[in-house]
Design an enzyme around this catalytic site. Sequence first.
Site, PDB file in Angstrom:
ATOM      1  N   LYS B  93       0.581   8.007  -8.370  1.00  0.00           N
ATOM      2  CA  LYS B  93       1.711   8.508  -7.579  1.00  0.00           C
ATOM      3  C   LYS B  93       3.015   8.565  -8.387  1.00  0.00           C
ATOM      4  O   LYS B  93       3.856   9.420  -8.158  1.00  0.00           O
ATOM      5  CB  LYS B  93       1.921   7.631  -6.349  1.00  0.00           C
ATOM      6  N   GLU B 115       7.773   9.838   2.545  1.00  0.00           N
ATOM      7  CA  GLU B 115       6.813   9.371   3.543  1.00  0.00           C
ATOM      8  C   GLU B 115       5.736   8.620   2.790  1.00  0.00           C
ATOM      9  O   GLU B 115       5.504   8.864   1.611  1.00  0.00           O
ATOM     10  CB  GLU B 115       6.206  10.555   4.302  1.00  0.00           C
ATOM     11  N   SER B 382      -7.755   6.668  -9.524  1.00  0.00           N
ATOM     12  CA  SER B 382      -6.365   7.041  -9.240  1.00  0.00           C
ATOM     13  C   SER B 382      -5.451   5.856  -8.974  1.00  0.00           C
ATOM     14  O   SER B 382      -4.235   5.973  -9.097  1.00  0.00           O
ATOM     15  CB  SER B 382      -6.324   8.004  -8.070  1.00  0.00           C
TER      16      SER B 382
END
Lengths: 262, 400
Positions: B93, B115, B382
């Site tokens: 991210k 968010e 990830s």
Amino acid sequence: MSRIKNHLSELTTAGRKALIAYIVAGDPNPAVTVPFMHTLVEKGVDLIELGVPFSDPMAEGPTIQRAHERALQHKISLRDTLAMLREFRQSNSTTPVIIMGYANPIEVIGYDAFCQEAVAAGLDGVLVVDLPPEESADFDALLEQYELDRICLLSPTTTAERAKAIAERASGFLYYVSLKGVTGAATINIEEVQAKIDAIKAFTDIPLCVGFGIKDGDSARRLARVADGVVVGSAIVDLLSQGDTGLMKATSLVEELRAGLD
Amino acid sequence: MTDFTVFPDANGHFGPYGGRFVSETLFAALDELSSNYQRLKSEAGFQAEFDDDLAHYVGRPSPLYHAKRWSEKLGGAQVFLKREDLNHTGAHKVNNTIGQALLAKYSGKNRIIAETGAGQHGVASATVAARMGLECCVYMGATDVARQSLNVYRMKLLGAEVVPVTSGSQTLKDAMNEAMRDWVSNVDNTFYIIGTVAGPHPYPQLVRDFQAVIGREAKQQCLEQAGRLPDLLVACVGGGSNAIGLFHPFLTDESVEMVGVEAGGDGIASGRHAAPLNAGKPGVLHGNRTYLMEDENGQIIETHSVSAGLDYPGVGPEHSWLKDLGRVDYTAVNDDEALAAFRELTLVEGIMPALESSHALAYVQKVAPTMSQDKIIVVNLSGRGDKDILTLAEIDNIRV
């Protein structure tokens, strides 16, 4: 001539301002909607905007979000909303009614099928919050074919160039969003709104109504000075949900708004 | 073959998907963001600053690790893990939040909003905000606040305000609605950092571009280590940012197959899942047209997954298009399969994967044994699983 155009031009001739009331279909429960639509007309509302319940009403503030949630507890759909309009039309064939909602419930039915059903129910216009002109060429063509008015939003951030393009596509009336925010938000700067509206009026003849942030007779009167009409939603919806006395309070507010405009 | 590099088109469309389905007030902000991004992405200074941050702050390049012991146990293809779990903040991210925070800085915005579902994107946003001295507000569904309390606390330590969202289903989709409402109300000073490749144009494009560093590195590393391109890429898909980041630089390499793995929850047949590409249909939500989970009236339905980061009823529009074109296959694995893969990788390789990434690993567990030993799979690991420890402990009836 469309029912909206007809009605609004009569008002202009008479030197009056349009009062547009927004409620969510099925809120606070489905039995309230049609009788209250008739009450709205009796108390001087010129055009009714029926909100179509949606699970993700992105442009709404808390008051109208809750209204959507209440209506969805009764599983009120776009088709149910049109059914309510059909019932309303059994004893009212003159008051213009539009729906305001989001694209997905219309997409599920299909644009063409939706237009057919909308016309059959006696609908006059459509405002789809999240379907801007860039994405709506197909839908716009169908609305024109079915003679449904395409109500478009303009906002404080809309550029002049874009406003012109939108005004060319719009019919019925233009809905000017008075502030940067969601429905029911706080304060409106009347001078700012006036300057924007004057600029828009310079290039279009379509009636211009203002919404977002109008709460009472006083704010309605002040805004009506600069526009052809006002849209009141959250203030009515908020009262309507207040238990047994809600209906009465909402009705008095509509009377106050009408008096403020006249 | 389609030239994937030229998409989206000028209006943000990937074939019939994507676009800008937002209320009028946001158009000016999206136009401003688009033009700023188009200008900056070709500026050497901006790119150099981004690359420098990725190298020295995030710790890139992340390793491509040949999981030999696991490959041997599976008895088929050689499995390579792209170690996004080793990034600063523990997931892919941060690649995107670094990029968007730079955009915010160059656009003169001093407040960022985000968010978050699992909290990884919220933490990554709060992290870059702290580093750049920006005000930060993170919207998080009240349900997710309860089940990801560690990340909530991390965000608060980083100086962010975490706002629990109590409307709708109180999960990621509602957090995104609330962030949009904030943005529309504070559009003058606020930059909205969307965490995945969804939302209105240009978000699906710019998030993809920032995440594509994953695939560019993986390609180079695979060529260096194995002397050739991989045969198969595997990544989990919620919104789809880690998957598109890995896939995109390989789209024009015809020999490379790709599989995106959605969250099957209790199983597709149960209806309790988060797999719109497997069991949904196209519609409009959160500013773009894409595959969605919806009912017969067009209402968005609640999703279910053991992994909060995959618990989203939509998916990035580019994935919808790649599905229709047949360039990428999309499948789903269930909660229990993902949990089993979590335990397997932890025990066999000593690497604790995030529950999101465990979905991709679970698919690898199924497919690797069917492939010959000279085949290569690159799977995107990830994120790391530390954040999921409490979820695992609860399943194991252990009080931590």
